[in-house]
Design an enzyme around this catalytic site. Structure first.
Site, PDB file in Angstrom:
ATOM      1  N   GLU A 178      34.943   3.406-136.280  1.00  0.00           N
ATOM      2  CA  GLU A 178      34.934   5.012-136.522  1.00  0.00           C
ATOM      3  C   GLU A 178      36.281   5.144-137.038  1.00  0.00           C
ATOM      4  O   GLU A 178      36.484   6.244-137.143  1.00  0.00           O
ATOM      5  CB  GLU A 178      33.533   4.830-135.809  1.00  0.00           C
ATOM      6  CG  GLU A 178      33.803   5.420-134.950  1.00  0.00           C
ATOM      7  CD  GLU A 178      33.991   3.781-133.411  1.00  0.00           C
ATOM      8  OE1 GLU A 178      33.833   2.814-133.845  1.00  0.00           O
ATOM      9  OE2 GLU A 178      33.908   4.407-132.472  1.00  0.00           O
ATOM     10  N   HIS A 188      36.142  -0.631-132.662  1.00  0.00           N
ATOM     11  CA  HIS A 188      35.788   0.897-133.009  1.00  0.00           C
ATOM     12  C   HIS A 188      36.345   1.276-134.648  1.00  0.00           C
ATOM     13  O   HIS A 188      37.464   2.421-134.793  1.00  0.00           O
ATOM     14  CB  HIS A 188      36.637   1.899-132.084  1.00  0.00           C
ATOM     15  CG  HIS A 188      36.437   1.858-130.509  1.00  0.00           C
ATOM     16  ND1 HIS A 188      35.425   3.106-130.144  1.00  0.00           N
ATOM     17  CD2 HIS A 188      37.199   1.341-130.014  1.00  0.00           C
ATOM     18  CE1 HIS A 188      34.846   2.978-129.105  1.00  0.00           C
ATOM     19  NE2 HIS A 188      35.857   2.470-128.696  1.00  0.00           N
ATOM     20  N   CYS A 223      31.920  -0.817-129.225  1.00  0.00           N
ATOM     21  CA  CYS A 223      32.253  -1.059-127.658  1.00  0.00           C
ATOM     22  C   CYS A 223      30.726  -0.689-126.558  1.00  0.00           C
ATOM     23  O   CYS A 223      30.284  -1.174-126.161  1.00  0.00           O
ATOM     24  CB  CYS A 223      33.622   0.266-127.690  1.00  0.00           C
ATOM     25  SG  CYS A 223      34.249  -0.073-126.085  1.00  0.00           S
ATOM     26  N   GLY A 279      32.147   5.297-125.738  1.00  0.00           N
ATOM     27  CA  GLY A 279      32.430   6.666-124.692  1.00  0.00           C
ATOM     28  C   GLY A 279      32.164   5.466-123.512  1.00  0.00           C
ATOM     29  O   GLY A 279      33.268   4.428-123.481  1.00  0.00           O
ATOM     30  N   GLU A 280      31.669   5.876-122.686  1.00  0.00           N
ATOM     31  CA  GLU A 280      31.565   5.342-121.616  1.00  0.00           C
ATOM     32  C   GLU A 280      29.758   4.807-121.514  1.00  0.00           C
ATOM     33  O   GLU A 280      28.940   5.452-120.928  1.00  0.00           O
ATOM     34  CB  GLU A 280      31.777   5.893-120.525  1.00  0.00           C
ATOM     35  CG  GLU A 280      31.862   5.576-118.766  1.00  0.00           C
ATOM     36  CD  GLU A 280      32.026   3.891-118.628  1.00  0.00           C
ATOM     37  OE1 GLU A 280      33.598   4.283-118.868  1.00  0.00           O
ATOM     38  OE2 GLU A 280      31.616   3.785-118.308  1.00  0.00           O
ATOM     39  N   SER A 281      29.398   3.477-120.914  1.00  0.00           N
ATOM     40  CA  SER A 281      28.140   3.106-121.204  1.00  0.00           C
ATOM     41  C   SER A 281      27.737   3.518-120.567  1.00  0.00           C
ATOM     42  O   SER A 281      26.109   3.394-120.014  1.00  0.00           O
ATOM     43  CB  SER A 281      28.101   1.541-121.479  1.00  0.00           C
ATOM     44  OG  SER A 281      29.489   0.624-120.144  1.00  0.00           O
ATOM     45  N   ILE A 311      39.879  -0.460-126.781  1.00  0.00           N
ATOM     46  CA  ILE A 311      39.855   0.701-125.919  1.00  0.00           C
ATOM     47  C   ILE A 311      39.417   0.465-124.353  1.00  0.00           C
ATOM     48  O   ILE A 311      37.651   0.351-124.674  1.00  0.00           O
ATOM     49  CB  ILE A 311      39.419   1.949-126.307  1.00  0.00           C
ATOM     50  CG1 ILE A 311      40.174   2.400-127.519  1.00  0.00           C
ATOM     51  CG2 ILE A 311      39.916   2.835-125.480  1.00  0.00           C
ATOM     52  CD1 ILE A 311      40.190   3.790-128.226  1.00  0.00           C
ATOM     53  N   ARG A 312      39.469  -0.269-123.886  1.00  0.00           N
ATOM     54  CA  ARG A 312      38.560  -0.994-122.350  1.00  0.00           C
ATOM     55  C   ARG A 312      37.965  -1.544-122.766  1.00  0.00           C
ATOM     56  O   ARG A 312      36.670  -0.997-122.247  1.00  0.00           O
ATOM     57  CB  ARG A 312      38.664   0.238-121.398  1.00  0.00           C
ATOM     58  CG  ARG A 312      39.677   0.955-120.991  1.00  0.00           C
ATOM     59  CD  ARG A 312      39.380   1.939-119.989  1.00  0.00           C
ATOM     60  NE  ARG A 312      39.382   3.219-120.626  1.00  0.00           N
ATOM     61  CZ  ARG A 312      37.848   3.574-121.364  1.00  0.00           C
ATOM     62  NH1 ARG A 312      36.837   3.083-120.478  1.00  0.00           N
ATOM     63  NH2 ARG A 312      37.631   4.990-122.023  1.00  0.00           N
ATOM     64  N   ARG A 316      32.005  -6.252-119.238  1.00  0.00           N
ATOM     65  CA  ARG A 316      32.021  -4.690-119.500  1.00  0.00           C
ATOM     66  C   ARG A 316      33.590  -4.622-118.905  1.00  0.00           C
ATOM     67  O   ARG A 316      34.370  -5.550-117.483  1.00  0.00           O
ATOM     68  CB  ARG A 316      31.441  -3.812-118.238  1.00  0.00           C
ATOM     69  CG  ARG A 316      31.412  -2.489-119.502  1.00  0.00           C
ATOM     70  CD  ARG A 316      30.374  -1.608-118.051  1.00  0.00           C
ATOM     71  NE  ARG A 316      31.149  -0.513-118.139  1.00  0.00           N
ATOM     72  CZ  ARG A 316      31.953  -0.329-116.812  1.00  0.00           C
ATOM     73  NH1 ARG A 316      31.800  -0.498-115.784  1.00  0.00           N
ATOM     74  NH2 ARG A 316      32.541   1.362-116.906  1.00  0.00           N
TER      75      ARG A 316
END
Ligand code: GLN
Length: 197
Positions: free
Chosen positions: A179, A177, A83, A51-53, A141-142, A112
Protein backbone atom coordinates in the site's frame (compact mmCIF):
# COMPACT_ATOMS: atom_id res chain seq x y z
CA UNK A 1 -20.32 -12.58 -2.47
CA UNK A 2 -19.14 -12.07 -6.01
CA UNK A 3 -19.73 -8.68 -7.55
CA UNK A 4 -17.56 -6.79 -10.00
CA UNK A 5 -17.09 -3.95 -7.53
CA UNK A 6 -16.88 -5.50 -4.09
CA UNK A 7 -17.06 -3.36 -0.98
CA UNK A 8 -13.91 -3.84 1.06
CA UNK A 9 -13.41 -2.41 4.54
CA UNK A 10 -10.12 -1.33 6.05
CA UNK A 11 -9.88 -1.89 9.81
CA UNK A 12 -9.46 1.69 10.98
CA UNK A 13 -8.48 1.39 14.64
CA UNK A 14 -4.86 2.39 14.02
CA UNK A 15 -2.27 2.22 11.25
CA UNK A 16 -1.92 3.13 7.57
CA UNK A 17 -5.61 3.02 6.76
CA UNK A 18 -5.68 5.79 4.17
CA UNK A 19 -3.02 4.19 1.95
CA UNK A 20 -5.04 0.95 1.80
CA UNK A 21 -8.26 2.83 0.99
CA UNK A 22 -6.47 4.47 -1.95
CA UNK A 23 -4.88 1.21 -3.16
CA UNK A 24 -8.18 -0.70 -2.94
CA UNK A 25 -10.04 1.98 -4.89
CA UNK A 26 -7.31 1.88 -7.55
CA UNK A 27 -7.65 -1.92 -7.67
CA UNK A 28 -11.38 -1.71 -8.45
CA UNK A 29 -13.11 -1.97 -5.07
CA UNK A 30 -15.33 0.37 -3.10
CA UNK A 31 -13.26 0.94 0.02
CA UNK A 32 -14.36 2.23 3.41
CA UNK A 33 -12.92 2.49 6.92
CA UNK A 34 -14.34 0.12 9.56
CA UNK A 35 -14.48 0.96 13.27
CA UNK A 36 -17.71 -0.64 14.49
CA UNK A 37 -19.21 -4.14 14.31
CA UNK A 38 -22.20 -2.76 12.31
CA UNK A 39 -19.78 -1.45 9.68
CA UNK A 40 -17.94 -4.77 9.54
CA UNK A 41 -21.24 -6.55 8.89
CA UNK A 42 -21.76 -4.52 5.70
CA UNK A 43 -18.54 -5.28 3.82
CA UNK A 44 -17.67 -8.19 1.52
CA UNK A 45 -14.04 -8.33 2.66
CA UNK A 46 -11.51 -6.63 4.91
CA UNK A 47 -7.95 -5.33 4.95
CA UNK A 48 -6.05 -5.14 8.24
CA UNK A 49 -3.39 -2.45 7.75
CA UNK A 50 0.14 -1.99 8.95
CA UNK A 51 0.71 -0.19 12.22
CA UNK A 52 1.25 -1.60 15.67
CA UNK A 53 -0.37 -4.95 16.32
CA UNK A 54 -0.34 -4.63 20.12
CA UNK A 55 -2.31 -1.36 19.92
CA UNK A 56 -4.62 -2.72 17.23
CA UNK A 57 -5.30 -5.77 19.35
CA UNK A 58 -6.12 -3.62 22.39
CA UNK A 59 -8.42 -1.33 20.39
CA UNK A 60 -10.17 -4.29 18.75
CA UNK A 61 -11.15 -5.46 22.23
CA UNK A 62 -12.20 -1.95 23.36
CA UNK A 63 -14.30 -1.39 20.21
CA UNK A 64 -16.00 -4.79 20.57
CA UNK A 65 -14.58 -5.92 17.24
CA UNK A 66 -12.41 -8.89 18.17
CA UNK A 67 -15.16 -11.53 18.33
CA UNK A 68 -17.07 -10.18 15.28
CA UNK A 69 -13.77 -10.22 13.34
CA UNK A 70 -13.04 -13.80 14.39
CA UNK A 71 -16.57 -14.86 13.49
CA UNK A 72 -16.42 -13.34 9.99
CA UNK A 73 -13.00 -14.82 9.27
CA UNK A 74 -14.26 -18.24 10.41
CA UNK A 75 -17.28 -17.79 8.13
CA UNK A 76 -14.95 -17.32 5.14
CA UNK A 77 -14.78 -13.55 4.63
CA UNK A 78 -11.71 -12.69 2.51
CA UNK A 79 -9.12 -10.78 4.53
CA UNK A 80 -5.72 -9.31 3.64
CA UNK A 81 -3.28 -8.24 6.35
CA UNK A 82 -0.06 -6.27 5.87
CA UNK A 83 2.69 -6.32 8.52
CA UNK A 84 0.81 -5.65 11.78
CA UNK A 85 -2.21 -7.00 9.86
CA UNK A 86 -0.28 -10.20 9.15
CA UNK A 87 0.38 -10.53 12.89
CA UNK A 88 -3.35 -10.07 13.58
CA UNK A 89 -4.11 -12.95 11.18
CA UNK A 90 -1.62 -15.39 12.73
CA UNK A 91 -2.98 -18.22 14.81
CA UNK A 92 0.20 -17.93 16.91
CA UNK A 93 2.42 -14.90 17.69
CA UNK A 94 6.00 -15.00 18.99
CA UNK A 95 7.52 -11.95 20.72
CA UNK A 96 4.08 -10.43 21.20
CA UNK A 97 2.83 -8.84 24.40
CA UNK A 98 1.50 -11.28 26.96
CA UNK A 99 -2.05 -9.98 26.58
CA UNK A 100 -1.89 -9.61 22.80
CA UNK A 101 -4.89 -11.11 21.01
CA UNK A 102 -4.97 -12.08 17.35
CA UNK A 103 -7.93 -12.56 15.08
CA UNK A 104 -6.29 -15.64 13.59
CA UNK A 105 -7.28 -17.27 10.33
CA UNK A 106 -3.93 -18.50 9.04
CA UNK A 107 -2.40 -21.61 10.57
CA UNK A 108 1.01 -20.04 11.05
CA UNK A 109 3.42 -18.83 13.69
CA UNK A 110 4.60 -15.26 13.11
CA UNK A 111 7.53 -13.62 14.87
CA UNK A 112 6.85 -9.95 15.61
CA UNK A 113 9.60 -7.43 14.74
CA UNK A 114 11.72 -10.31 13.40
CA UNK A 115 13.33 -8.30 10.59
CA UNK A 116 13.22 -5.24 12.81
CA UNK A 117 15.86 -6.65 15.09
CA UNK A 118 18.23 -6.90 12.13
CA UNK A 119 17.23 -3.81 10.21
CA UNK A 120 14.44 -1.44 11.29
CA UNK A 121 13.28 -0.75 7.79
CA UNK A 122 14.39 -1.69 4.27
CA UNK A 123 13.16 -2.29 0.75
CA UNK A 124 13.80 -5.41 -1.31
CA UNK A 125 12.59 -6.88 -4.59
CA UNK A 126 10.29 -9.77 -3.72
CA UNK A 127 9.10 -12.43 -6.19
CA UNK A 128 5.53 -13.23 -5.23
CA UNK A 129 3.44 -16.09 -6.56
CA UNK A 130 0.27 -14.85 -8.20
CA UNK A 131 1.87 -11.53 -9.17
CA UNK A 132 2.89 -11.49 -12.82
CA UNK A 133 5.70 -9.35 -14.16
CA UNK A 134 8.42 -7.64 -12.18
CA UNK A 135 9.08 -8.52 -8.55
CA UNK A 136 7.13 -6.53 -5.99
CA UNK A 137 8.93 -3.67 -4.25
CA UNK A 138 8.78 -5.00 -0.68
CA UNK A 139 8.75 -2.24 1.94
CA UNK A 140 9.57 -3.78 5.32
CA UNK A 141 9.09 -1.66 8.47
CA UNK A 142 9.81 -3.41 11.78
CA UNK A 143 8.38 -6.35 9.91
CA UNK A 144 7.40 -9.79 11.12
CA UNK A 145 8.33 -13.00 9.37
CA UNK A 146 6.52 -16.32 9.28
CA UNK A 147 8.39 -18.98 11.23
CA UNK A 148 6.22 -21.97 10.43
CA UNK A 149 3.04 -22.81 8.57
CA UNK A 150 0.51 -25.63 8.66
CA UNK A 151 -0.25 -27.89 5.70
CA UNK A 152 -3.15 -25.76 4.45
CA UNK A 153 -1.02 -22.64 4.04
CA UNK A 154 0.52 -21.67 0.70
CA UNK A 155 3.83 -19.83 0.89
CA UNK A 156 3.71 -17.08 -1.76
CA UNK A 157 7.02 -15.30 -1.14
CA UNK A 158 10.32 -15.82 0.64
CA UNK A 159 12.96 -13.17 1.37
CA UNK A 160 16.43 -14.31 2.42
CA UNK A 161 15.09 -17.64 3.61
CA UNK A 162 12.18 -16.15 5.56
CA UNK A 163 8.55 -16.53 4.53
CA UNK A 164 7.02 -13.09 3.93
CA UNK A 165 3.75 -13.77 2.06
CA UNK A 166 1.19 -16.51 2.65
CA UNK A 167 -2.34 -17.49 1.79
CA UNK A 168 -4.76 -19.90 3.42
CA UNK A 169 -8.06 -20.10 1.58
CA UNK A 170 -9.47 -16.58 1.49
CA UNK A 171 -6.93 -15.12 3.88
CA UNK A 172 -3.83 -13.38 2.50
CA UNK A 173 -0.96 -11.82 4.46
CA UNK A 174 2.33 -10.07 3.65
CA UNK A 175 5.15 -8.95 5.97
CA UNK A 176 5.64 -5.95 3.69
CA UNK A 177 3.49 -2.95 2.69
CA UNK A 178 2.36 -2.84 -0.98
CA UNK A 179 0.00 0.00 0.00
CA UNK A 180 3.02 2.31 0.35
CA UNK A 181 4.45 1.77 -3.12
CA UNK A 182 1.85 2.89 -5.67
CA UNK A 183 2.04 -0.61 -7.23
CA UNK A 184 -1.47 -2.00 -6.82
CA UNK A 185 -0.88 -5.58 -8.04
CA UNK A 186 -1.15 -7.22 -4.60
CA UNK A 187 -4.39 -5.32 -3.91
CA UNK A 188 -5.61 -6.42 -7.36
CA UNK A 189 -4.82 -10.02 -6.43
CA UNK A 190 -6.86 -9.56 -3.24
CA UNK A 191 -9.77 -7.93 -5.11
CA UNK A 192 -9.77 -10.89 -7.54
CA UNK A 193 -9.91 -13.28 -4.54
CA UNK A 194 -12.91 -11.32 -3.24
CA UNK A 195 -14.61 -11.46 -6.66
CA UNK A 196 -14.00 -15.21 -6.88
CA UNK A 197 -15.13 -15.81 -3.30
N1 GLN B 1 6.16 -4.11 14.51
C1 GLN B 1 4.78 -3.82 14.29
C2 GLN B 1 3.90 -4.73 15.15
O1 GLN B 1 4.32 -5.48 15.93
C3 GLN B 1 4.39 -4.00 12.83
C4 GLN B 1 5.04 -2.91 12.01
C5 GLN B 1 4.27 -2.53 10.80
O2 GLN B 1 3.06 -2.81 10.65
N2 GLN B 1 4.92 -1.81 9.93
O3 GLN B 1 2.74 -4.68 15.04
Amino acid sequence: MSTDTPTIGVLALQGDVREHLIALAAAGAVARPIRRPEELAEVDALVIPGGESTTMSKLAVVFGLLEPLRARVRAGMPVYGTCAGMIMLADKILDGRDDQESVGGIDMTVRRNAFGRQNESFEAAVEMQGIAGDPVDGVFIRAPWVESVGAAVEVLAVHEGHTVAVRQGNVLATSFHPELTGDHRVHELFVSMVRAG
